[in-house]
Enzyme design. Structure first.
Site, PDB file in Angstrom:
ATOM      1  N   SER A 153       0.773  -1.223   0.003  1.00 35.23           N
ATOM      2  CA  SER A 153       0.123  -0.086  -0.177  1.00 35.23           C
ATOM      3  C   SER A 153       0.882   1.291   0.151  1.00 35.23           C
ATOM      4  O   SER A 153       1.960   1.240   0.514  1.00 35.23           O
ATOM      5  CB  SER A 153      -0.833  -0.017   1.323  1.00 35.23           C
ATOM      6  OG  SER A 153      -1.844  -1.025   1.261  1.00 35.23           O
ATOM      7  N   ASP A 201      12.510  -2.514 -14.728  1.00 35.66           N
ATOM      8  CA  ASP A 201      10.818  -2.471 -14.893  1.00 35.66           C
ATOM      9  C   ASP A 201      10.409  -1.227 -15.348  1.00 35.66           C
ATOM     10  O   ASP A 201       9.246  -0.780 -14.944  1.00 35.66           O
ATOM     11  CB  ASP A 201      10.367  -3.277 -13.500  1.00 35.66           C
ATOM     12  CG  ASP A 201       8.700  -3.606 -13.701  1.00 35.66           C
ATOM     13  OD1 ASP A 201       8.509  -3.709 -14.714  1.00 35.66           O
ATOM     14  OD2 ASP A 201       8.274  -3.468 -12.672  1.00 35.66           O
TER      15      ASP A 201
END
Length: 338
Positions: free
Chosen positions: A75, A191
């Protein structure tokens, strides 16, 4: 989520732990009360103060903590910290691969001592969170600068705002400038994709999410790390073919990923259709790449120049791709001819 790789690949040798990764251990050292990552005093000035990196989170100084988003990684919250708006990222433990989760957390700290206008700045981190804020499923928390609530994925696919030449060129240059800085410090992101590029209120791109990043060996352009990394880490639509084949990691893998990202900026379309296994096989065995013919943008003079640049970025051979430094010049040449 990246697969297990040696912690020595994530941080420099004098910062990684020599014992097992317990709940409150860190590659920076343990603090007696387990409330922060504490750098040894002998290294404090050289490794922390000189680069504005703090290894202590003062939890009592966090204000107005509000959730921003969540996903498989954990989160993210927006908060006020010591008078500054920050992003607080809680990394979630994976029940399927807890070791990979831990190493993803440490990889997030790879750029902790680096500062650049196109890189999200890491402020502090800890593996120990107060009971009133943490939870049993959290590995640790990273405190970062708050860039904004939008990323390029949202701009490209979820908005109607224009992406004219001046804007996509500026975004592209921001990303490559950030990559050039990272590569010059021996760090490969692994990434790069629109979702991992945040957009500030000033319309500046900043590279984020370093959970797959790897530090290359000193004075070495390639890294021989666990072959499992190349199959698991990163996003398959943007992954370089050498990583899909399980070969060595180099900074040129980021250049391939940038090429896919630039194509998305130009077309606002998804790069591939079809299932994951088919795409991965086709990229390696059949040299599948996003189409340079079907979209109208590539029928213009500018589009044809961009297609040549894209072809170089996603070359099947890593050594044939330009470096980030060369790519900055190539982008300028494409843009200057308009």
């Amino acid at each position: 989520m990246p697969s297990p790789i040696p912690v020595t690949r994530l941080l420099s040798k004098d910062l990684y732990p020599s014992v097992e990764l317990s709940t409150c251990s860190s590659p920076l050292a343990q603090q007696a009360h387990g409330s922060s990552l504490q750098v040894p005093q002998t290294r404090l000035h050289r490794r922390v103060c000189s680069r504005s990196w703090s290894s202590v989170i003062h939890w009592d100084q966090l204000r107005s903590v509000e959730p921003v988003g969540s996903g498989g990684f954990g989160s993210v919250y927006r908060a006020e910290y010591l008078g500054e708006t920050v992003a607080l990222k809680k990394v979630k433990k994976s029940s399927k691969n807890p070791l990979a989760s831990r190493q993803s957390f440490w990889a997030e700290l790879n750029p902790a001592h680096l500062q650049h206008p196109n890189i999200v700045r890491v402020i502090a981190a800890t593996t120990c969170v107060p009971a009133d804020f943490g939870d049993e499923g959290s590995i640790g928390t990273v405190l970062m600068e708050f860039v904004g609530s939008r990323n390029l994925q949202q701009v490209i696919y979820e908005s109607s705002e224009p992406l004219e030449e001046a804007r996509w060129f500026r975004f592209s240059r921001d990303i490559v400038a950030g990559l050039n800085f990272l590569h010059s410090h021996g760090l490969v992101h692994l990434d790069i994709k629109p979702a991992n590029v945040l957009l500030s209120s000033a319309d500046v791109c900043k590279i984020a999410d370093f959970g797959c990043s790897v530090k290359l060996d000193r004075d070495c352009e390639m890294s021989s790390i666990s072959p499992h990394l190349s199959h698991v880490c990163g996003t398959y639509t943007h992954r370089a073919p050498e990583l899909l084949r399980g070969q060595q990691v180099s900074s040129k893998a980021d250049i391939f990923s940038f090429g896919i990202t630039l194509w998305q900026l130009l077309t606002r379309q998804p790069p591939y259709t079809g299932d994951r296994q088919h795409v991965q096989y086709a990229v390696v065995a059949q040299h599948l790449r996003p189409s340079l013919r079907d979209h109208p943008v590539f029928r213009t003079a500018l589009g044809r120049r961009c297609s040549v640049l894209l072809g170089r970025c996603w070359s099947a051979e890593a050594r044939s791709r330009p470096s980030a430094r060369d790519l900055l010049d190539l982008l300028d040449q494409v843009h200057s001819q308009t």
